[in-house]
Design an enzyme around this catalytic site. Structure first.
Site, PDB file in Angstrom:
ATOM      1  NE  ARG A 170     -49.417 -49.276  38.636  1.00 57.15           N
ATOM      2  CZ  ARG A 170     -50.585 -48.773  38.200  1.00 57.15           C
ATOM      3  NH1 ARG A 170     -51.436 -48.274  39.060  1.00 57.15           N
ATOM      4  NH2 ARG A 170     -50.907 -48.792  36.947  1.00 57.15           N
ATOM      5  NE  ARG A 174     -42.811 -39.934  47.723  1.00 53.73           N
ATOM      6  CZ  ARG A 174     -44.122 -40.124  47.677  1.00 53.73           C
ATOM      7  NH1 ARG A 174     -44.792 -40.401  48.796  1.00 53.73           N
ATOM      8  NH2 ARG A 174     -44.772 -40.041  46.534  1.00 53.73           N
ATOM      9  NE  ARG A 247     -57.618 -61.640  40.850  1.00 56.01           N
ATOM     10  CZ  ARG A 247     -58.349 -62.639  41.295  1.00 56.01           C
ATOM     11  NH1 ARG A 247     -58.976 -63.462  40.480  1.00 56.01           N
ATOM     12  NH2 ARG A 247     -58.450 -62.848  42.601  1.00 56.01           N
ATOM     13  NE  ARG A 278     -58.395 -50.564  45.472  1.00 56.79           N
ATOM     14  CZ  ARG A 278     -57.522 -50.220  44.537  1.00 56.79           C
ATOM     15  NH1 ARG A 278     -56.442 -49.547  44.851  1.00 56.79           N
ATOM     16  NH2 ARG A 278     -57.716 -50.534  43.270  1.00 56.79           N
ATOM     17  CD  GLU A 299     -61.175 -52.018  44.187  1.00 58.64           C
ATOM     18  OE1 GLU A 299     -61.478 -50.828  44.449  1.00 58.64           O
ATOM     19  OE2 GLU A 299     -60.159 -52.329  43.569  1.00 58.64           O
ATOM     20  CE1 TYR A 348     -53.124 -51.445  37.009  1.00 60.40           C
ATOM     21  CE2 TYR A 348     -51.080 -52.526  37.623  1.00 60.40           C
ATOM     22  CZ  TYR A 348     -52.235 -51.879  37.977  1.00 60.40           C
ATOM     23  OH  TYR A 348     -52.502 -51.684  39.312  1.00 60.40           O
ATOM     24  CG  ASP A 350     -52.293 -45.349  36.354  1.00 61.05           C
ATOM     25  OD1 ASP A 350     -52.960 -46.331  36.728  1.00 61.05           O
ATOM     26  OD2 ASP A 350     -51.251 -44.978  36.915  1.00 61.05           O
TER      27      ASP A 350
END
Ligand code: UDP
Length: 367
Positions: A170, A174, A247, A278, A299, A348, A350
């Protein structure tokens, strides 16, 4: 008109409840927690003057015109674009991996130099069998160790060798300076927070909070013609075939006496030795610039056990075998119970994918 019970006031449940009510069904929603919105739930922090993403960062993004139009019926979105920074030791990096990251790590300045450098870094693995091999074959060991290995191991409590590469596909790589975390056409944070979307979706629909469906399953099943269940599949069946693996997360929130702690909404800490993954600084999601104080959240990935909030489904060979058995049990209830959402489908997802899945199911559901 049927009596429909929706279990869970998260995104999947709220979209289904809204649409089925609009079609004339007698819909009622029950929710285990004491608030609506599932893990999208936000609340306004007076101390920090911004909305708090109580269950971690939620950034809406989609490439689907239908899903974008749908969600815009319930909220206006700001122009937030997710541009994550990575902290490793004392160094800061641009992320996801882009030309500026490759400049910071290798000193390359142009797309051609970057491509040539990564070609030399890559390990020749023709058929990568796991997340580690996938990364080594794509970006080489230096980048893998800096950004991926530690973060992934603490996030999933499995070494990347034991995980599927799907988890990371995901995230883009670049050879330009574009540091947008997503490739999608539309992106933003709802002005006024996520909870307001759920208030609109559920407006006028009977709702009871603090109700544990699984504790009284047969009672609730007997009270409806049809049930839409968005809790965990294994919990619905009383963990008969053993728990699936999840998790969990633990959040440590702190109000700081400074107007701006890190200058960005999300900074990832990719070292294994740092226990959190994070730090979020919530005012940046709202594009807020003022205020004397700021709210941050660290987190921490956490082990899951029944009773704790399952955030991420963990796909290992063992859980996938169990999942097959639970799915067979779910199919046997077809016509009476529909399982949906991240937990009901053990996927999983979004947020945009949850809305897409709900709308697709509603398209097929015959009244
Ligand atoms: N990931 C990583 N390093 C990072 C960010 C992500 O290795 O700095 C990997 C990690 O395995 C993570 C996955 O990429 O679980 C997906 O990341 P994403 O940010 O999409 O995860 P989410 O926001 O859903 O937790």
């Amino acid at each position: 008109m049927s009596k429909i019970l929706v279990v869970g006031a998260g995104l999947y449940g709220a979209v289904c409840a809204h649409e089925l009510t609009a079609r004339g069904h007698d819909v009622r929603v029950i929710e285990m927690r004491n608030h609506i919105g599932g893990n999208c739930y936000t609340r306004f922090s007076d101390e920090a003057g911004c909305h708090e993403h109580v269950y971690g960062a939620h950034i809406f993004h989609t490439n689907s015109q239908r899903i974008w139009d749908y969600v815009n019926r319930f909220a206006a979105f700001n122009h937030y674009v997710n541009r994550v920074k990575v902290r490793h030791g004392e160094a800061l990096y641009s992320f996801p991996i882009n030309l500026f990251t490759l400049y910071q790590v290798f000193g390359v300045r142009t797309p051609d130099e970057a491509r040539a450098r990564l070609a030399a870094e890559r390990e020749p693995i023709s058929e990568p069998a796991n997340l580690e091999e996938y990364c080594l074959s794509l970006v080489g060991r230096r980048i893998y160790e800096l950004f991926i290995e530690g973060y992934t191991a603490k996030q999933w409590n499995h070494h990347p060798r034991e995980l599927s590469a799907d988890i990371i596909k995901r995230i883009p790589i670049r050879f330009t300076f574009d540091d947008n975390y997503f490739n999608d056409r539309w992106q933003g944070i709802p002005i006024g927070g996520y909870t307001a979307i759920f208030e609109k979706l559920l407006d006028g629909i009977p709702l009871e909070l603090g109700i544990d469906f699984d504790a009284d399953r047969d009672f609730w099943l007997s009270r409806a013609d049809f049930v839409i269940y968005t809790g965990s599949l294994d919990s619905f069946f009383g963990y008969t075939d053993g728990p699936l693996e999840y998790r969990s997360l633990r959040f440590e929130r702190e109000i700081l006496d400074t107007p701006d702690f890190q200058g960005n909404a999300v900074v990832n800490y990719t070292e294994r030795s740092v226990p959190f993954t994070r730090i979020l600084e919530h005012k940046h999601f709202d594009l807020a610039t003022g205020g004397e104080r700021t709210l941050i959240t660290r987190e921490y990935p956490d082990d899951w056990a029944p009773g704790k909030i399952p955030y991420y489904p963990v796909h290992t060979p063992q859980t996938l075998a169990r999942l097959d058995r639970y799915r067979a049990r779910a199919r046997a209830l077809d016509g009476k119970v529909h399982f949906g959402g991240r937990l009901g489908e053990f996927r999983y997802y979004d947020m945009h994918q949850v809305i897409g899945a709900a709308l697709a199911w509603l398209d097929k559901f015959s009244d």
